[in-house]
Design an enzyme around this catalytic site. Structure first.
Site, mmCIF file in Angstrom:
data_model
loop_
_atom_site.group_PDB
_atom_site.id
_atom_site.type_symbol
_atom_site.label_atom_id
_atom_site.label_comp_id
_atom_site.label_asym_id
_atom_site.label_seq_id
_atom_site.Cartn_x
_atom_site.Cartn_y
_atom_site.Cartn_z
ATOM 1 N N HIS A 27 0.691 -1.214 0.084
ATOM 2 C CA HIS A 27 -0.124 0.050 0.111
ATOM 3 C C HIS A 27 1.048 1.143 0.155
ATOM 4 O O HIS A 27 0.602 2.270 -0.633
ATOM 5 C CB HIS A 27 -0.917 -0.075 1.217
ATOM 6 C CG HIS A 27 -1.975 -1.018 1.019
ATOM 7 N ND1 HIS A 27 -2.894 -0.983 0.083
ATOM 8 C CD2 HIS A 27 -2.221 -1.798 1.565
ATOM 9 C CE1 HIS A 27 -3.768 -1.796 0.232
ATOM 10 N NE2 HIS A 27 -3.371 -2.533 1.166
ATOM 11 N N CYS A 41 -2.226 -4.269 -15.550
ATOM 12 C CA CYS A 41 -2.769 -3.015 -14.443
ATOM 13 C C CYS A 41 -2.351 -2.976 -13.182
ATOM 14 O O CYS A 41 -2.462 -2.198 -12.338
ATOM 15 C CB CYS A 41 -4.030 -2.989 -14.409
ATOM 16 S SG CYS A 41 -4.917 -4.475 -13.678
HETATM 17 C C1 PEP Z 1 -2.827 -6.514 -8.938
HETATM 18 O O1 PEP Z 1 -3.070 -7.453 -7.958
HETATM 19 O O2 PEP Z 1 -1.879 -6.415 -9.590
HETATM 20 C C2 PEP Z 1 -3.853 -5.679 -9.157
HETATM 21 C C3 PEP Z 1 -3.850 -4.462 -9.935
HETATM 22 O O3 PEP Z 1 -4.979 -5.718 -8.186
HETATM 23 P P1 PEP Z 1 -4.665 -5.001 -6.654
HETATM 24 O O4 PEP Z 1 -3.504 -4.596 -6.414
HETATM 25 O O5 PEP Z 1 -5.690 -3.976 -6.275
HETATM 26 O O6 PEP Z 1 -4.909 -6.274 -5.634
#
Ligand code: PEP
Ligand code: MG
EC number: 2.7.3.9
Length: 556
Positions: free
Chosen positions: A186, A486
């Protein structure tokens, strides 16, 4: 004298400023006896600390205004409660130090409150916060929580949780350094969202003295403690040059020979849209809708509230693409009313799409809200599910979308290795793939994305991860469908070129990274990206993969 430390750079740019620590929980002061003649002096110290904390809470209340002011003023009143103060005095008179007297008096009231019904028990956290502030002041250690500072600073923390970061004032935080966390934690995601430089996984960061000037290079992961004037000038010049190069790049994402790779933004809600538009995002590649669900721990937001939020994001990209991810609850994003509290291993439990399939009404409301929000808009809406494991998952999601009457493309995120290995089978049910490299790395390497000690395995340059990206992209090409990335991997400019070379068709990232990726991609041809990708996959480690790709692209 200047010293250099090295962690993992996760958000570009250079920050130079004074260290401020995120205050940690206050430890219990030792129960030591003081001689009777010191009691009066200790009582004076306790009173002074109480007055200072109350004045500080009132001052911050005045600044904040509104509801926050009422809460802070109530806390100031707790601090000055005459009965509590009398109890502190009594305890010091019989031999406690000021800090121990405060600690024990507050603990006594804490117990009374905790046993006095639900409403009063809810005030325990306020009482603890006031106690921690007074004790921290007496011990001369940083205040717990976000630092109180009126001048900009570099924030040092063990790690940052979403709840901590909600209290940060972006105007004051020049950059972050954390001891824990990896490139996908995070802290890293937040730093990129705020557009400030950040370095994570730096053991020993907690020992940097409060107030010391440091320079943080978020690209290389280097920290210079007390940088010399030359070093500061050198870093500032490099940062300026980079900024100028970025300002010169604009327009859609493409390689130097014109192979188009749309550059999209990752957003958490309407508040992130202006930065995405400003960075020239060609749309949204990941709308993390779980942020809408954080306001109420007991139930999902109403259909109307969801329609309003989705519409605001969709309207910002009238002719563009907006990829909305349905709720991804569980594991590192638990929701009280949906996530089982007793799972032995939440990352492997009921999370993401699994949660929605167990709570179909939550998914139905969300999909219906999306259908209503997109009505009459020319936008290309795409909707995808997180944590798809296999074809059955993909079919269940596509069925739910059809049942809700959604006019959109349906897609699956590739976050579990099984989905990458059998991507062609998943693609029989959906129209596109979007690779979530954060979770894909977590599950490929069995390395928790929140644990700094395993950040080596969270490195998206790991050749095994690149293999899974290649498998997914090849499957999509064979099926005539698209496959974007993403996850945070897309925000590393060099890796973005490698992903393009692996066949990825779009890249989605925090808005602040878009100019860097655009500028780097524009320097190389598709064939160069393909050669860099092949060299990275042939490497034996993340470091070698990065070096190999760099060597190909710089023509060494
Ligand atoms: C990922 O896991 O790469 C993703 C884009 O989703 P999050 O970071 O929200 O779990
Ligand atoms: Mg994920």
């Amino acid at each position: 004298m200047e010293t250099t430390l090295r962690g993992v750079g996760v958000s570009h740019g250079v920050a130079i400023g004074e260290v401020r620590h995120m205050g940690t929980a206050v430890l219990e002061p030792p129960a030591k006896q003081i001689p009777a003649e010191e009691a009066e002096r200790e009582q004076g110290r306790a009173r002074q600390a109480v007055e200072a904390v109350a004045a500080d809470l009132n001052a911050r209340g005045n600044l904040a205004g509104g509801e926050a002011q009422a809460v802070l003023e109530a806390q100031a009143m707790i601090a000055q409660d005459p009965e509590l103060m009398a109890d502190v005095d009594r305890r010091i008179a019989v031999g406690s130090t000021a800090e121990r007297g405060v600690y024990d008096a507050f603990s006594h009231y804490r117990e009374l409150l905790a046993g006095a019904g639900e409403y009063m028990a809810g005030r325990v956290a306020d009482l603890d916060d006031v106690r921690n502030r007074i004790v921290a002041r007496l011990l001369g250690v940083p205040m717990p929580g976000v630092p109180d500072s009126d001048k900009p600073y570099v924030l040092i923390a063990r790690d940052l949780a979403p709840a901590d970061t909600a209290l940060l004032d972006p105007a004051l935080v020049l950059g972050f350094v954390t001891e824990e966390g990896g490139p996908t934690s995070h802290s890293a995601i937040l730093a990129r969202a705020l557009g400030v430089p950040a370095v994570v996984a730096l053991p020993g960061a907690g020992e940097l003295p409060e107030g010391k000037v440091i320079a943080v290079d978020g690209s290389t992961g280097e920290i210079f403690v007390e940088p010399t004037a030359e070093k500061r000038a050198e870093l500032e010049k490099a940062a300026e040059e980079r900024k100028a190069a970025l300002a010169a790049s604009s327009g859609p994402g493409a390689t130097s020979d014109g192979h188009k790779v749309p550059l999209l933004a990752n957003v958490g809600g309407p508040a992130d849209v202006p930065a995405a538009v400003e960075a020239g995002a060609e749309g949204v590649g990941l709308f993390r809708t779980e942020f809408l669900f954080l306001d109420d721990s007991k139930k999902a937001p109403s259909e109307e509230k969801q329609v309003e939020a989705y519409r605001k994001v969709l309207e910002a990209f009238p002719e563009g693409r907006v990829v909305v991810r349905v709720l991804d609850a569980g594991a590192d994003k638990p929701l009280d009313f949906l996530t089982p509290a007793d799972e032995p291993n939440p990352a492997l439990g009921v999370r993401g799409l699994r949660t929605l399939l167990e709570n179909p009404e939550v998914m139905r409301t969300q999909l219906t809200a999306l259908a209503k929000a997109s009505e009459g808009l020319p936008v290309y809406l795409e909707v995808m599910a997180p944590m798809v494991a296999d074809r059955a998952d993909a079919k269940a999601f596509a069925d739910a979308c059809r049942a809700a009457g959604l006019q959109a493309k349906f897609g699956a995120m590739v976050e579990i290795p099984s989905a990458a290995l059998r991507a062609r089978s998943v693609l029989q049910e959906v129209e596109f793939l979007s690779i979530g490299t954060n979770d894909l790395a977590q599950y490929t390497f069995a390395a928790d994305r929140q644990v700094g000690a395993v950040s080596r395995l969270q490195d998206p340059w790991q050749p095994a991860l690149l293999d899974l990206v290649a498998l997914s992209a090849e499957a999509a090409k064979a099926e005539g469908k698209s496959c974007g990335v993403c996850g945070e991997a897309a925000s590393d400019p060099l890796l973005a070129c490698v992903l393009t070379g692996l066949g990825v068709t779009s890249l989605s990232m925090g808005a602040a990274s878009i100019p860097y990726v655009r500028a780097t991609l524009a320097k190389y041809t598709l064939a160069q990206c393909e050669r860099a990708a092949a060299a990275a996959r042939a490497a034996e480690s993340a470091e070698e993969a990065r070096a190999a790709a760099q060597a190909v692209l710089s023509g060494e």
